[in-house]
Design an enzyme around this catalytic site. Structure first.
Site, mmCIF file in Angstrom:
data_model
loop_
_atom_site.group_PDB
_atom_site.id
_atom_site.type_symbol
_atom_site.label_atom_id
_atom_site.label_comp_id
_atom_site.label_asym_id
_atom_site.label_seq_id
_atom_site.Cartn_x
_atom_site.Cartn_y
_atom_site.Cartn_z
ATOM 1 N N ASP A 67 50.098 92.909 -4.690
ATOM 2 C CA ASP A 67 50.358 93.921 -4.022
ATOM 3 C C ASP A 67 51.639 93.821 -3.060
ATOM 4 O O ASP A 67 52.161 92.686 -2.693
ATOM 5 C CB ASP A 67 49.331 94.688 -3.074
ATOM 6 C CG ASP A 67 48.592 93.549 -2.386
ATOM 7 O OD1 ASP A 67 49.342 92.343 -2.204
ATOM 8 O OD2 ASP A 67 47.245 93.830 -2.198
ATOM 9 N N ASP A 136 36.959 97.203 3.962
ATOM 10 C CA ASP A 136 36.523 98.239 3.392
ATOM 11 C C ASP A 136 36.139 97.996 2.071
ATOM 12 O O ASP A 136 35.883 99.175 1.228
ATOM 13 C CB ASP A 136 37.582 99.594 3.494
ATOM 14 C CG ASP A 136 38.835 99.233 2.922
ATOM 15 O OD1 ASP A 136 38.932 98.169 2.411
ATOM 16 O OD2 ASP A 136 39.693 100.138 3.107
ATOM 17 N N HIS A 138 38.200 96.608 -0.200
ATOM 18 C CA HIS A 138 39.424 96.803 -1.249
ATOM 19 C C HIS A 138 39.618 95.429 -1.805
ATOM 20 O O HIS A 138 39.377 94.344 -1.030
ATOM 21 C CB HIS A 138 40.620 97.404 -0.406
ATOM 22 C CG HIS A 138 41.362 96.551 0.611
ATOM 23 N ND1 HIS A 138 41.738 96.922 1.782
ATOM 24 C CD2 HIS A 138 41.730 95.195 0.353
ATOM 25 C CE1 HIS A 138 42.277 96.139 2.588
ATOM 26 N NE2 HIS A 138 42.238 95.236 1.911
ATOM 27 N N GLU A 143 42.064 100.980 -2.672
ATOM 28 C CA GLU A 143 41.053 101.263 -1.361
ATOM 29 C C GLU A 143 39.965 102.181 -1.951
ATOM 30 O O GLU A 143 39.963 102.720 -3.069
ATOM 31 C CB GLU A 143 42.055 102.155 -0.596
ATOM 32 C CG GLU A 143 43.164 101.474 0.082
ATOM 33 C CD GLU A 143 42.939 100.624 1.298
ATOM 34 O OE1 GLU A 143 41.587 99.942 1.255
ATOM 35 O OE2 GLU A 143 43.516 100.487 2.239
HETATM 36 C C1 F6R Z 1 46.473 90.971 -0.159
HETATM 37 C C2 F6R Z 1 45.311 91.630 -0.785
HETATM 38 C C3 F6R Z 1 44.270 92.080 0.116
HETATM 39 C C4 F6R Z 1 43.600 91.030 0.972
HETATM 40 C C5 F6R Z 1 42.462 91.678 2.093
HETATM 41 C C6 F6R Z 1 42.019 90.437 2.780
HETATM 42 O O1 F6R Z 1 47.414 90.666 -1.108
HETATM 43 O O2 F6R Z 1 45.070 91.463 -1.743
HETATM 44 O O3 F6R Z 1 43.247 92.698 -0.484
HETATM 45 O O4 F6R Z 1 42.936 90.079 0.294
HETATM 46 O O5 F6R Z 1 43.197 92.756 2.712
HETATM 47 O O6 F6R Z 1 42.926 90.299 3.593
HETATM 48 P P1 F6R Z 1 42.652 89.152 5.021
HETATM 49 O O7 F6R Z 1 42.432 87.797 3.857
HETATM 50 O O8 F6R Z 1 43.890 88.946 5.700
HETATM 51 O O9 F6R Z 1 41.437 89.294 5.405
#
Ligand code: F6R
Length: 238
Positions: A67, A136, A138, A143
């Site tokens: 992303d 959440d 994701h 989302e």
């Molecule tokens: C980012 C991504 C997100 C993160 C998620 C957890 O490329 O794919 O899905 O893996 O937001 O983020 P952290 O590791 O910062 O808790």
């Protein structure tokens, strides 16, 4: 699904690096799907030190990231391209031409997403997809929603994600409200999935994702249907 429980974040990172390293050794021109965020930082540091020690060779490895924030240029310090360069690509012998991150500046995100997915298919699909999980549920920036979305697409970030990610910006106002994310199609078509999760505060959402109902309200729950998932976590009692 295989769940590997580790005693610490450091051990989780080493085990995740073992899995990714094994993939690179088995297929030196593999396509890795990569994630940003705090969780994989230790994994990337491990991979970088193994490469510096001559144990891993990234020269033929290709990567696609999950992303990118909508509207951020690749050289913006909060962009995911910048993150990947800083925490992995600049530290290993990868050819940057072989690394892709969705284009957050594309005017037509749908067309960009289509081309992104076509590239993934054209090189034979993702061999190993690294995932984290959001508070959440994701994955990537898919989302909670009423349906799963297949292609790489533009999303509105939830208030929970904006809150969580604001820790990395000067202020909450600076967090982009939209992002471009790989959809469920490329993630689920990856030959293997490796999910890394750390911290007790993710325990309930991880339980819901791994053992709860499969629902687009918990996007990560879809990986229950994938035939080759490894979860590495330092959370107890998962
Ligand atoms: C980012 C991504 C997100 C993160 C998620 C957890 O490329 O794919 O899905 O893996 O937001 O983020 P952290 O590791 O910062 O808790």
């Amino acid at each position: 699904m295989k769940v590997i429980r580790t005693k610490s974040y450091e051990e989780m990172s080493r085990v995740a690096a073992d899995v990714i390293g094994a993939q690179i050794i088995m297929k030196n021109d593999c396509l890795l799907g990569l994630a940003t965020g705090t969780t994989p930082l230790g994994t990337y540091a491990e991979l970088a030190s193994r490469c510096a020690a001559g144990e891993l060779d990234f020269s033929k490895v290709r990567t696609v990231n999950l992303d990118e924030y909508k509207g951020l240029a690749p050289d913006h310090v909060q962009s995911y391209r910048y993150f990947m360069d800083k925490h992995l690509f600049d530290l290993v012998n990868i050819d940057k031409a072989n690394t892709r991150v969705p284009d957050g500046l594309a005017e037509d995100s749908a067309a960009m997403g289509l081309a992104y997915d076509e590239y993934i298919e054209s090189v034979g699909g993702i061999d190993l997809q690294l995932l984290g999980i959001g508070h959440d549920g994701h994955i990537g920036f898919n989302e909670p929603d009423d349906c799963f979305t297949g292609p790489t697409h533009l999303v509105d970030l939830t208030e929970m994600t904006i809150d969580a990610n604001s820790r990395l910006f000067e202020s909450r106002d600076e967090v982009p409200r939209q992002a471009v994310t790989m959809g469920m199609k490329s993630i689920m078509q990856a030959k293997k999935i490796l999910m890394v999760v750390n911290g007790e505060e993710k325990k309930e959402i991880l339980k819901a994702a791994l053992y709860g109902e499969i629902t687009p309200q918990v996007p990560a729950s879809l990986i229950q249907l994938h035939p080759d998932v490894t979860v590495v976590t330092d959370i107890e009692d998962i």
